[in-house]
Design a protein around this motif. Structure first.
Motif, PDB file in Angstrom:
ATOM      1  N   HIS A 238       0.812  -1.219   0.000  1.00 21.12           N
ATOM      2  CA  HIS A 238       0.000   0.000   0.000  1.00 21.12           C
ATOM      3  C   HIS A 238       0.852   1.278   0.000  1.00 21.12           C
ATOM      4  O   HIS A 238       0.678   2.162  -0.846  1.00 21.12           O
ATOM      5  CB  HIS A 238      -0.930  -0.017   1.221  1.00 21.12           C
ATOM      6  N   GLU A 239       1.783   1.365   0.934  1.00 20.40           N
ATOM      7  CA  GLU A 239       2.585   2.588   1.056  1.00 20.40           C
ATOM      8  C   GLU A 239       3.468   2.803  -0.171  1.00 20.40           C
ATOM      9  O   GLU A 239       3.621   3.926  -0.653  1.00 20.40           O
ATOM     10  CB  GLU A 239       3.455   2.527   2.329  1.00 20.40           C
ATOM     11  N   ARG A 240       4.030   1.721  -0.656  1.00 22.90           N
ATOM     12  CA  ARG A 240       4.922   1.841  -1.815  1.00 22.90           C
ATOM     13  C   ARG A 240       4.141   2.324  -3.029  1.00 22.90           C
ATOM     14  O   ARG A 240       4.617   3.143  -3.815  1.00 22.90           O
ATOM     15  CB  ARG A 240       5.581   0.479  -2.122  1.00 22.90           C
ATOM     16  N   THR A 241       2.903   1.814  -3.194  1.00 26.50           N
ATOM     17  CA  THR A 241       2.082   2.238  -4.335  1.00 26.50           C
ATOM     18  C   THR A 241       1.726   3.719  -4.214  1.00 26.50           C
ATOM     19  O   THR A 241       1.753   4.447  -5.206  1.00 26.50           O
ATOM     20  CB  THR A 241       0.798   1.384  -4.393  1.00 26.50           C
ATOM     21  N   LEU A 242       1.414   4.160  -3.000  1.00 27.20           N
ATOM     22  CA  LEU A 242       1.114   5.584  -2.797  1.00 27.20           C
ATOM     23  C   LEU A 242       2.306   6.428  -3.234  1.00 27.20           C
ATOM     24  O   LEU A 242       2.146   7.500  -3.834  1.00 27.20           O
ATOM     25  CB  LEU A 242       0.805   5.859  -1.324  1.00 27.20           C
ATOM     26  N   ARG A 243       3.507   5.956  -2.948  1.00 30.03           N
ATOM     27  CA  ARG A 243       4.721   6.727  -3.272  1.00 30.03           C
ATOM     28  C   ARG A 243       5.041   6.664  -4.771  1.00 30.03           C
ATOM     29  O   ARG A 243       5.288   7.681  -5.410  1.00 30.03           O
ATOM     30  CB  ARG A 243       5.895   6.166  -2.461  1.00 30.03           C
ATOM     31  N   ASP A 244       5.011   5.444  -5.308  1.00 23.21           N
ATOM     32  CA  ASP A 244       5.482   5.257  -6.690  1.00 23.21           C
ATOM     33  C   ASP A 244       4.393   5.490  -7.729  1.00 23.21           C
ATOM     34  O   ASP A 244       4.686   5.745  -8.888  1.00 23.21           O
ATOM     35  CB  ASP A 244       6.018   3.830  -6.886  1.00 23.21           C
TER      36      ASP A 244
END
Lengths: 274, 274
Positions: B119-125
């Motif tokens: 989840h967090e990585r998708t928000l960032r990338d």
């Protein structure tokens, strides 16, 4: 629906089944079903239904969990059917009615229901088609070539006289079956790309290749050419063949005769396949 | 998925639920769902999700059995949520994750899951869109304006970078959300007739009406006009807003900045709505 079911060949009672064992089917419509006629304990076109189910599962191997291959064989499904009919006095080895498989979540669920009370009357009177739904179907949509649990669009129209028409004005199918039209000296049925379901009875009539002495072919029929239609029948695995005496305002008295021809073809085909 | 669920407001364990109580949803995909973000025990845009769910149920009153109206009020669903979080130590009153309702078979099922590990990585990338599915969507198809359990088409493409495009070459939506494009000095999102889902975050951005100083409007975007796109974001109720740094081969470095603007709008809107 009857109490007795089978899950991967094991006879169970419906009330014992847990929702959590069918979550992918439930949450996402990610499964496939088959509905077939059982007469005096004998399922009709069992191997064709099984082949279609396997084909849909194979086309969705990355997103739908198929049952174990050993439960998807003709021998295994016949055995499960036999055990269910024996286990339930309301079914019995001479049961006539409808069988239904659902495949998804790694399971094959077999269930049973009676024929609808109006079954015989519908066979006699036929099925009037008097409504067009032309906002939904897209020519070439591959998702409509599979009888999936994502069935709301069809379900919404079940029991009504709806014809699904694509953006090119081509007649595709009805919520409860495929369509065959008598046009000139040819019997035509919409191609799978219309799109429509690859119905079992549809495949039988196409393989037979002739009906009442005329050739049966896949061919597009547009709304503009409705005036050329002399007869129409609707096919599905429970009613087999229904006459369409009225198609979008056009009376087609010849449909009953053609439904009779088609029913004979289907019955003889079924006898040959055993 | 967590063990604790609620059915019509009553706290239950998932394993207790019987398939036979959800047969219309299971067999026909005849139900609707909502997925919403829960942060520190507080559901986001709860009333909007509830309104959408009621709207879909009202549009299908003849074929989908709605839950009793009293369980579909904001007070009732907040109370059910609170009781579930309290009942399960793996949830707890400060739970952050995803809530899901399924409405059908006369029942409202509430369930919970954790946020995806990525989840967090998708928000960032952000989310790369690199695939077109242009065989399925039909302009004006009303069935795609409802988040129904007949979800196989979307489910098949979940996790992939698919854009659904209609027969007119218009970009519609993605399996996991709505799309907004920065075109010239306007932010445009496909109209519901594309078709696309009336997403909750989509409605918030349209109601706000401005993003980074530019107007936000519903407008068709065809594949031929992709060259005019300067930025793109994807919206849904769990991630809220994701940058689309690559759209069908076109690098859109501005997307991250616009995703930031949109996220701020959404967060402030949520705070105002309470």
């Amino acid at each position: 629906m009857m109490d007795t079911v089978a899950v991967n060949g094991e006879v169970r009672r419906l009330e014992e089944l847990r929702l959590q064992d069918f979550l992918q089917s439930f949450f996402f419509g990610a499964g496939f079903f088959e509905t077939f006629l059982i007469e005096e304990g004998a399922p009709m076109f069992l191997e064709r239904h099984l082949a279609r189910l396997r084909s849909s599962l194979a086309a969705h191997a990355s997103c739908v969990r198929a049952p174990p291959p050993e439960v998807l064989t003709a021998g295994a499904v016949r055995e499960a059917l036999r055990r269910c009919l024996e286990a339930d006095v309301h079914l019995g080895p001479r049961f006539t009615g409808v069988g239904k498989w659902v495949a998804g979540d790694g399971r094959l669920l077999l269930s049973f229901r009676s024929l609808a009370p109006q079954h015989e009357r519908t066979l006699r009177d036929g099925w009037v088609l008097d409504e067009v739904e032309d906002r939904c179907y897209r020519r070439g949509d591959p998702s409509l070539n599979h009888k999936s649990l994502s069935y709301l669009r069809q379900y919404t129209h079940l029991g009504r006289g709806t014809v699904f028409v694509n953006e090119a004005g081509e007649l595709c199918e009805v919520p409860n079956g495929n369509l065959f039209f008598l046009v000139g000296d040819t019997v035509v049925t919409p191609p799978l790309e219309a799109p429509c379901l690859p119905g079992v009875i549809r495949s039988v009539l196409l393989e037979e290749g002739r009906l009442g002495g005329l050739p049966v072919v896949e061919r597009v029929l547009t709304r503009e050419r409705l005036g050329d239609v002399r007869g129409c029948v609707l096919t599905n695995s429970v009613s087999l063949v229904l006459a369409v005496p009225l198609l979008l305002g056009r009376a087609l008295p010849e449909s009953h005769e053609w439904a009779g021809y088609a029913r004979t073809v289907v019955r003889e085909f079924a006898r040959r396949e055993g």
